[in-house]
Every structure is written in structure tokens, then in C-alpha cells.
Design a protein around this motif. Structure first.
Motif, PDB file in Angstrom:
ATOM      1  N   ALA A 152       0.835  -1.202   0.000  1.00  0.00           N
ATOM      2  CA  ALA A 152       0.000   0.000   0.000  1.00  0.00           C
ATOM      3  C   ALA A 152       0.871   1.253   0.000  1.00  0.00           C
ATOM      4  O   ALA A 152       2.003   1.248   0.488  1.00  0.00           O
ATOM      5  CB  ALA A 152      -0.916   0.012   1.219  1.00  0.00           C
ATOM      6  N   GLU A 153       0.313   2.327  -0.547  1.00  0.00           N
ATOM      7  CA  GLU A 153       1.036   3.593  -0.555  1.00  0.00           C
ATOM      8  C   GLU A 153       0.696   4.403   0.680  1.00  0.00           C
ATOM      9  O   GLU A 153      -0.474   4.516   1.059  1.00  0.00           O
ATOM     10  CB  GLU A 153       0.704   4.401  -1.806  1.00  0.00           C
ATOM     11  CG  GLU A 153       1.477   5.714  -1.883  1.00  0.00           C
ATOM     12  CD  GLU A 153       1.566   6.270  -3.283  1.00  0.00           C
ATOM     13  OE1 GLU A 153       2.421   5.781  -4.041  1.00  0.00           O
ATOM     14  OE2 GLU A 153       0.775   7.160  -3.613  1.00  0.00           O
ATOM     15  N   VAL A 154       1.727   4.958   1.295  1.00  0.00           N
ATOM     16  CA  VAL A 154       1.564   5.880   2.418  1.00  0.00           C
ATOM     17  C   VAL A 154       2.227   7.176   1.989  1.00  0.00           C
ATOM     18  O   VAL A 154       3.465   7.246   1.867  1.00  0.00           O
ATOM     19  CB  VAL A 154       2.198   5.332   3.712  1.00  0.00           C
ATOM     20  CG1 VAL A 154       2.013   6.325   4.855  1.00  0.00           C
ATOM     21  CG2 VAL A 154       1.592   3.980   4.079  1.00  0.00           C
ATOM     22  N   ALA A 155       1.421   8.195   1.700  1.00  0.00           N
ATOM     23  CA  ALA A 155       1.921   9.436   1.105  1.00  0.00           C
ATOM     24  C   ALA A 155       1.732  10.602   2.054  1.00  0.00           C
ATOM     25  O   ALA A 155       0.747  10.665   2.794  1.00  0.00           O
ATOM     26  CB  ALA A 155       1.195   9.710  -0.211  1.00  0.00           C
ATOM     27  N   VAL A 156       2.666  11.548   2.004  1.00  0.00           N
ATOM     28  CA  VAL A 156       2.578  12.725   2.867  1.00  0.00           C
ATOM     29  C   VAL A 156       3.022  13.961   2.090  1.00  0.00           C
ATOM     30  O   VAL A 156       3.963  13.908   1.298  1.00  0.00           O
ATOM     31  CB  VAL A 156       3.428  12.538   4.143  1.00  0.00           C
ATOM     32  CG1 VAL A 156       4.903  12.328   3.812  1.00  0.00           C
ATOM     33  CG2 VAL A 156       3.265  13.721   5.094  1.00  0.00           C
ATOM     34  N   VAL A 176       6.413   5.534   5.385  1.00  0.00           N
ATOM     35  CA  VAL A 176       5.985   6.415   4.298  1.00  0.00           C
ATOM     36  C   VAL A 176       6.683   5.988   3.009  1.00  0.00           C
ATOM     37  O   VAL A 176       7.899   5.763   2.992  1.00  0.00           O
ATOM     38  CB  VAL A 176       6.311   7.892   4.630  1.00  0.00           C
ATOM     39  CG1 VAL A 176       6.117   8.784   3.407  1.00  0.00           C
ATOM     40  CG2 VAL A 176       5.432   8.377   5.782  1.00  0.00           C
ATOM     41  N   THR A 177       5.898   5.878   1.936  1.00  0.00           N
ATOM     42  CA  THR A 177       6.450   5.432   0.653  1.00  0.00           C
ATOM     43  C   THR A 177       6.596   6.558  -0.360  1.00  0.00           C
ATOM     44  O   THR A 177       7.321   6.410  -1.341  1.00  0.00           O
ATOM     45  CB  THR A 177       5.558   4.342   0.035  1.00  0.00           C
ATOM     46  OG1 THR A 177       4.247   4.883  -0.212  1.00  0.00           O
ATOM     47  CG2 THR A 177       5.432   3.138   0.965  1.00  0.00           C
ATOM     48  N   ARG A 178       5.875   7.660  -0.148  1.00  0.00           N
ATOM     49  CA  ARG A 178       5.912   8.767  -1.113  1.00  0.00           C
ATOM     50  C   ARG A 178       5.760  10.086  -0.362  1.00  0.00           C
ATOM     51  O   ARG A 178       4.876  10.224   0.486  1.00  0.00           O
ATOM     52  CB  ARG A 178       4.804   8.623  -2.150  1.00  0.00           C
ATOM     53  CG  ARG A 178       4.846   9.703  -3.250  1.00  0.00           C
ATOM     54  CD  ARG A 178       3.767   9.462  -4.302  1.00  0.00           C
ATOM     55  NE  ARG A 178       3.956   8.212  -5.025  1.00  0.00           N
ATOM     56  CZ  ARG A 178       4.719   8.067  -6.094  1.00  0.00           C
ATOM     57  NH1 ARG A 178       5.390   9.104  -6.590  1.00  0.00           N
ATOM     58  NH2 ARG A 178       4.838   6.891  -6.686  1.00  0.00           N
TER      59      ARG A 178
END
Length: 466
Positions: A152-156, A176-178
């Protein structure tokens, strides 16, 4: 539907000049179509009974996503159109964090069994207004409570001018991935005029540190239409940006709406470019980014060929929601934090915008929804047509009607409106299919607006098309 448009997303652009026939269209005030119906149509609600009923329809095999709104910044940029406020000490933010954690639990308990979270997105404001410890705790808590799926993507979204090494480390540790950095411009004079000073070296260092901490993808947000911007300094910013090789770049037009965002009075309308100037600035950024190997995605995004957004565009699975263009497949979006907007099968929901109202609802054990809008079958049909135009630049309207149980003639009035744009070269209507030529991509909102049944009464409340 299969993505079979004739190169709508990455076709080369024209001379950089706004054609005379397009000037009236470029000056129109139109929605950004991150939803349909748009948020202006949402209506006040009292209590959370309706949203709990809507949540009960979620199936065990459906995934969810969540958007978390952090309504605080440590500096106020004059161009900002976000729901935020400036804080000078941490006491208020710390109290907010405690309430936010309770809200996460309320939503997680109300949602019930599901297939896990496909996407977590933290926006604002500035999520790095939270302390590193609080941010790390929040991400981990949400990942646990919403059963974050593998991959899953975790974006901030981050303010690079106030981004500490400790926060970057916390983001990496939390998974966090992005990260999206609000760059806007690298021109020092323009930065000073909009109260957003952050030297190129600072952004470069933040980009390097994020990648070293394990945040594998970094995006840049750029702007055009700010006071003091020209095609030349917009191009120079884009040139500097691509040297840092962000995975994605978004190029947004400044929306001057001081009647809605009072701090924008710090920007003099007389200092802003007209439609021709804004067009030239946007074209300058577009040319640099495409020459630098980035693919144009929809209206205002660019991505490297291997990025998931580029793959979604090529496969016809690109989507558009309140965070802009996305490859997020989840059918349900949970809103967390003041003013955050969500989407359930039955309709749209938005949390109370005022932080104190939001907080009182959470402390009372209620989901803090302040507005909602049930959607009809026709709303869903129009939304799909608009989304496909905004994502693919082409849509078979008749086919979409049939797939949703409507007569193929159901949107013929909207098709007639689109046909009237053909003379100006904004689209082609063949039977019941609509295609936007690549050279007219920047005016896709004008074509999409033909399918907006509620636009005429509220058009003046939106930002300019270009």
C-alpha cells in the motif's frame, strides 16, 4: 474501458501561445473536477447517523483509503488556498493530535470488516507541523487500525522549508512510501513575494535525505500564475526541479480568490499575469518537463515512465479524486481531520471545517461529519464521463450510459454542448464519443463542464480554467 485514445496524455504541445479563439474559454471559472458533484453542492448535516448507515454497506472484500488533514502550518504562504492556520507553539497542535487519534479509532470502529487499506494520504496544511514522534505514532496507528495492505502507498505532503531531519527519519520509520514537497518556485524574488522562501539547496538536501531514509518516491508541486512569475523563471524552476529527478511533478495554476482566502489580499491582482501570460507560463513548464523525459498525465501532472501513475494512465486505470490524479483503486475514502472529504458508495461526506466543532464531535464519540451529499445514478454517470475525460481525454458516452442502465440518449444535451466547442478545436464529437485533442488538453475542464448539470448556478465560485 480500455485506454485507446490516440496519444492523449503525452502528445507534443504547440507554440506556447494561447490561441485567440481559446481566450474566452481559458478565462472561465470552472471546477477542478476532483469530484462530481463538486464540494460546493454538499449540504449541512446534524449528527453521524446517516454516515454510519452508509458505512454499513461496505463489503468485506472492499478496500479502503484514508485522507488525513492536518490544518496547521508554521508559516502562512500568501497564495495558499488550503484550510489551515499558523501555530507558533506546539500546545495547540499537541491537543489536536490527541483528538485526531481518537477520531481514527471512531472511524476504524465504524467501518467494520473490510479488505484493508490500499492508500493512506496525509495532507494539510503541513503534516510536518506535527512533531516527528506524533507523526510516526499517527501513521503506525492508522496502519494498524485500518489493516494497511502489503504494498500500500503511504503518502505525505511536506513543507520543505521547515522539514527537519528528525521528521524525515520518522517518516521513513513509519513506512511512508511517497513524499510530495511543496516547491512552487525556485525563483528567490517570487518566493519572497509569496512568503515561501526555501532555497534550491534546501529542497535538494530534503530530497536526498528522504530517499536515504527509505521514502522511495518523491514528488514536487510547482505553480504558475504567481506574482512575478514569467515563462522564463517558470522554465528555470522546472529545469532545476528535474535535475533532482522527482518521480512526479504537479504544475498547478495559482487561484486568486481573496474573497474566500483573506490572506491572499497580500497579493495584488495587478501583479498577476492575464490568461495569455498564465498560458505561456504553463506551456514553459510543460515543455521543460516533457523534454526532460516526463510523461504528461491528464491536466497538470507529470511522471517518469516507470511511475505507477504513468502505468495507470497507459492502462486506462487512472483516477481522479480530492488529492488529484491517483492510481488508488479503493472504492471508499475515509476522511480524517477537520474539513477532510471522503467518498462512500452512497455519497460524499466532509468533516466539520472548524477545528473546535470537529473536536467537540469527536470528544462526544461522534463521527465529525459536517456536510454530505447522496449521489444518484445520474450523478454517478456524469461523474464517470467527467473522470474519463479528465484522465483519458476521451470517453464513449453512449457506452457509459448503457453500462449504467440508462438510455444511450441520456446525456445527449451535454453532447450537444460539447459539439458547440468543436468549432474552436476544444474537442471532437463523433456519434456519442468525445475526444479532446492533445493540443487542447489544458482546456479539458471546459469540455468536462458540458456534463456538469449543476454548474451554471455556481460557476463564479471556482478558479479560472487556466
Amino acid at each position: 474501458m480500455p485506454h485507446n485514445a490516440p496519444e492523449p496524455l503525452i502528445h507534443p504541445m504547440s507554440s506556447g501561445q494561447l490561441p485567440a479563439a481559446w481566450r474566452p474559454h481559458a478565462a472561465r471559472s470552472l471546477p477542478r473536477y476532483t469530484s462530481y458533484p463538486t464540494a460546493i453542492a454538499f449540504q449541512p448535516v446534524a449528527g453521524d447517523e446517516e454516515v454510519r448507515t452508509w458505512l454499513a454497506t461496505l463489503r468485506r472484500d472492499q478496500t479502503v483509503s484514508a485522507y488525513v488533514h492536518i490544518p496547521f502550518c508554521r508559516r502562512l504562504c500568501w497564495y495558499c488556498g488550503c484550510h489551515t492556520s499558523v501555530v507558533h507553539d506546539y500546545e495547540r497542535v499537541g491537543a489536536f493530535f490527541g483528538t485526531l487519534m481518537r477520531e481514527v479509532d471512531l472511524w476504524a470502529d465504524a467501518v467494520g470488516p473490510h479488505a484493508g487499506a490500499a492508500h493512506l494520504h496525509f495532507g494539510g496544511g503541513s503534516p510536518n507541523a506535527l512533531s516527528p514522534d506524533h507523526f510516526r505514532t499517527l501513521v503506525r496507528h492508522m496502519s494498524e487500525r485500518f489493516a494497511l495492505r502489503p504494498g500500500a502507498e503511504v503518502a505525505v505532503e511536506l513543507d520543505p522549508g521547515l522539514l527537519s531531519d528528525a521528521f524525515i527519519d520518522a517518516a521513513g520509520e513509519a513506512g511512508v512510501t511517497r513524499a510530495s514537497l511543496g516547491v512552487q518556485t525556485f525563483d528567490p524574488a517570487v518566493q519572497a513575494r509569496v512568503n515561501r522562501v526555501q532555497p534550491l539547496d534546501q529542497v535538494a538536501a530534503a530530497t536526498t535525505r528522504l530517499r536515504a531514509a527509505g521514502v522511495r518516491a518523491v514528488n514536487f508541486d510547482l505553480m504558475y500564475g504567481l506574482p512575478g512569475q514569467t515563462p522564463e523563471n517558470v522554465a528555470a524552476t522546472a529545469e532545476a526541479a528535474i535535475q533532482l529527478r522527482p518521480d512526479r511533478v504537479a504544475v498547478f495554476g495559482y487561484a486568486h480568490v481573496p474573497w474566500m482566502k483573506k490572506h491572499q489580499v497580500m497579493i495584488e491582482a495587478a501583479e498577476l499575469a492575464d490568461s495569455d501570460g498564465r498560458w505561456a507560463q504553463a506551456e514553459a513548464a510543460d515543455s521543460v518537463l516533457r523534454d526532460g523525459g516526463y510523461l504528461r498525465i491528464g491536466l497538470d501532472h507529470y511522471a517518469l515512465p516507470g511511475d505507477p501513475l504513468a502505468r495507470a494512465a497507459a492502462s486506462g486505470t487512472l483516477r481522479r479524486n480530492f488529492q488529484g490524479y491517483t492510481d488508488d483503486p479503493a472504492p471508499v475514502l475515509i476522511p480524517v481531520g477537520p474539513s477532510s472529504i471522503g467518498r462512500l458508495a452512497a455519497g460524499f461526506i466532509q468533516n466539520a471545517a472548524a477545528t473546535d466543532v470537529w473536536g467537540r464531535a469527536v470528544e462526544a464519540g461522534q463521527l465529525p461529519v459536517g456536510r454530505s451529499l447522496p449521489v444518484s445514478g445520474e450523478d454517478e454517470l456524469r461523474a464517470c464521463v467527467i473522470e474519463r475525460l479528465m484522465c483519458d481525454l476521451t470517453v464513449d458516452v453512449g457506452s457509459e450510459c448503457r453500462m449504467r442502465g440508462f438510455e444511450t440518449t441520456a446525456l445527449d444535451a451535454a453532447l450537444a454542448a460539447a459539439s458547440r466547442l468543436e468549432a474552436d478545436g476544444l474537442c471532437r464529437v463523433e456519434g456519442r464519443s468525445v475526444t479532446i485533442p492533445a493540443e487542447a488538453f489544458r482546456l479539458m475542464r471546459v469540455v468536462a463542464a458540458c456534463f456538469d448539470a449543476g454548474l451554471s448556478a455556481v460557476e463564479s465560485r471556482h478558479a479560472r480554467a487556466v
